[in-house]
Write a protein that holds these residues in place. Sequence first.
Motif, mmCIF file in Angstrom:
data_model
loop_
_atom_site.group_PDB
_atom_site.id
_atom_site.type_symbol
_atom_site.label_atom_id
_atom_site.label_comp_id
_atom_site.label_asym_id
_atom_site.label_seq_id
_atom_site.Cartn_x
_atom_site.Cartn_y
_atom_site.Cartn_z
ATOM 1 N N CYS A 81 36.843 35.406 28.357
ATOM 2 C CA CYS A 81 37.797 36.382 27.806
ATOM 3 C C CYS A 81 37.170 37.770 27.734
ATOM 4 N N LYS A 82 35.923 37.809 27.272
ATOM 5 C CA LYS A 82 35.218 39.083 27.125
ATOM 6 C C LYS A 82 35.041 39.753 28.500
ATOM 7 N N LEU A 83 34.642 38.963 29.498
ATOM 8 C CA LEU A 83 34.451 39.517 30.842
ATOM 9 C C LEU A 83 35.758 40.080 31.385
ATOM 10 N N LEU A 84 36.872 39.334 31.186
ATOM 11 C CA LEU A 84 38.174 39.828 31.667
ATOM 12 C C LEU A 84 38.543 41.139 30.977
ATOM 13 N N GLN A 85 38.325 41.180 29.667
ATOM 14 C CA GLN A 85 38.652 42.402 28.916
ATOM 15 C C GLN A 85 37.796 43.579 29.365
ATOM 16 N N GLY B 42 41.127 38.614 37.434
ATOM 17 C CA GLY B 42 40.779 39.953 36.960
ATOM 18 C C GLY B 42 42.014 40.579 36.318
ATOM 19 N N ASP B 43 41.820 41.502 35.398
ATOM 20 C CA ASP B 43 42.920 42.138 34.649
ATOM 21 C C ASP B 43 43.924 42.807 35.604
ATOM 22 N N SER B 44 45.182 42.328 35.579
ATOM 23 C CA SER B 44 46.224 42.830 36.492
ATOM 24 C C SER B 44 46.551 44.303 36.279
ATOM 25 N N ARG B 45 46.128 44.871 35.139
ATOM 26 C CA ARG B 45 46.477 46.266 34.814
ATOM 27 C C ARG B 45 45.362 47.228 35.198
ATOM 28 N N LYS C 111 44.469 37.841 25.903
ATOM 29 C CA LYS C 111 45.680 38.675 25.994
ATOM 30 C C LYS C 111 45.705 39.517 27.265
ATOM 31 N N VAL C 112 44.977 39.037 28.277
ATOM 32 C CA VAL C 112 44.926 39.744 29.565
ATOM 33 C C VAL C 112 45.794 39.001 30.587
ATOM 34 N N PRO C 113 46.884 39.614 31.100
ATOM 35 C CA PRO C 113 47.562 39.008 32.248
ATOM 36 C C PRO C 113 46.614 39.150 33.435
ATOM 37 N N PHE C 114 46.260 38.008 34.062
ATOM 38 C CA PHE C 114 45.277 38.192 35.138
ATOM 39 C C PHE C 114 45.846 37.935 36.530
ATOM 40 N N SER C 115 45.397 38.752 37.478
ATOM 41 C CA SER C 115 45.705 38.549 38.890
ATOM 42 C C SER C 115 44.676 37.573 39.421
ATOM 43 N N ALA C 116 45.123 36.576 40.171
ATOM 44 C CA ALA C 116 44.149 35.617 40.705
ATOM 45 C C ALA C 116 44.566 35.081 42.058
ATOM 46 N N PRO C 117 43.828 35.481 43.097
ATOM 47 C CA PRO C 117 43.976 34.809 44.389
ATOM 48 C C PRO C 117 43.130 33.538 44.350
ATOM 49 N N SER C 118 43.279 32.678 45.337
ATOM 50 C CA SER C 118 42.417 31.509 45.439
ATOM 51 C C SER C 118 40.958 31.966 45.538
ATOM 52 N N ALA C 119 40.036 31.160 44.949
ATOM 53 C CA ALA C 119 38.659 31.621 44.749
ATOM 54 C C ALA C 119 37.739 31.345 45.933
ATOM 55 N N ASN C 120 38.272 31.436 47.152
ATOM 56 C CA ASN C 120 37.488 31.238 48.369
ATOM 57 C C ASN C 120 37.190 32.576 49.026
ATOM 58 N N ILE C 121 36.177 32.573 49.897
ATOM 59 C CA ILE C 121 36.001 33.708 50.799
ATOM 60 C C ILE C 121 37.254 33.756 51.670
ATOM 61 N N SER C 122 37.795 34.939 51.881
ATOM 62 C CA SER C 122 39.028 35.101 52.659
ATOM 63 C C SER C 122 38.944 34.345 53.985
#
Length: 340
Positions: A17-21, A38-41, A133-144
Amino acid sequence: METKLLKPNKESIELACKLLQDGEVVGVPTETVYGLAGDSRNGEAIKKIFKAKGRPADNPLIVHISNLDMLKGVVRYVSDDAKKLMEAFWPGPLTIIMPKGNEICNETCAGLDSVGVRMPSNPIAHEIIEKSKVPFSAPSANISGKPSPTNATDVFVDMNGRIPLIIDGGECDAGVESTVISTLTDTPIILRPGVITKEMIENVLGKKVEIAKAVTEGVKKDEKVLSPGMKYKHYAPNADVIILKGSLEKYAKYVNEHKADGTFALCFDDEQQYLDVPAISYGHITSPKEQAHELFTALRELDKQNAKIVYARCPEMTGVSLAVYNRLIRSAGFKIIDLD
Ligand code: TXA
Ligand code: MG
């Protein structure tokens, strides 16, 4: 950077949570596949996600929320269709494309005026969003370009040294990414199939929905697509994958006749006995859910075993199998041989 791999407990969740904030990126489990959150904002946080994955900047990310109050600022409005889908399928593996709200940074949506949103049902993902309380953006956690990770070890293999923390929540339930549906048009369009199927969605909406052409077909160079993710090479192991369409008998005959150094079979369970090459299975022929659960692990296993050419059994194109088919044809770069 050192990458910590921690089991979920009070301290590790607090650290996440702290890292995301603080605008950092964290590997988190969801019910579909692991995500890089990561934080969507926060545009700087989102740039770190794109960098860690090596992802093209024009491919937008999905925003993850933990309760409906968070929608305010994330989307501009919720259509009747979108509302029905949320009531039926959230929390769960359905991403709904809606008009973008003003709190979401442009980096998340890659400049589009729409945003994909989902509410994950995985309790760890839920707790992290709820507590931070962070809406997070998250793609799949692989190398593209690589298969999506369905366990924390696979995330570590791709992300070691690139992100500060991965939370190990065990194996993901579904094994394929969420169904993505656009509700921007009167007839909603499925942009990516998943374990929530077209039939399930049509039942809830009481009307027909479309499936985007690119779900089952390749996208031509420079073709305009509804979802940028459709354009890119995806889910590919190092080996050359070729899908063989036809009966088990014809499949086995073809594979055995084309046996060479580094040839592997990607078959269904219990079919190994008919094959003269090393074989990795991805679930039982009668269980699309098992196939979804095991496909990405099987593709990664082929790399571990140094496969050079992989002949894959072809899944059906209905229900949950459509999600499996959609991932497999991309990992094969659309190479299919029809044996019938
Ligand atoms: O299950 C999932 O959805 C996982 C977990 C981590 O939640 N996430 C995931 O994200 O699969 P990603 O970034 O690998 O895939 C997102 C897909 C891409 O194909 C992208 O193009 C599409 O969703 N997408 C996102 N926002 C969009 C938008 N506004 N319009 C059209 N397509 C969008
Ligand atoms: Mg992905």
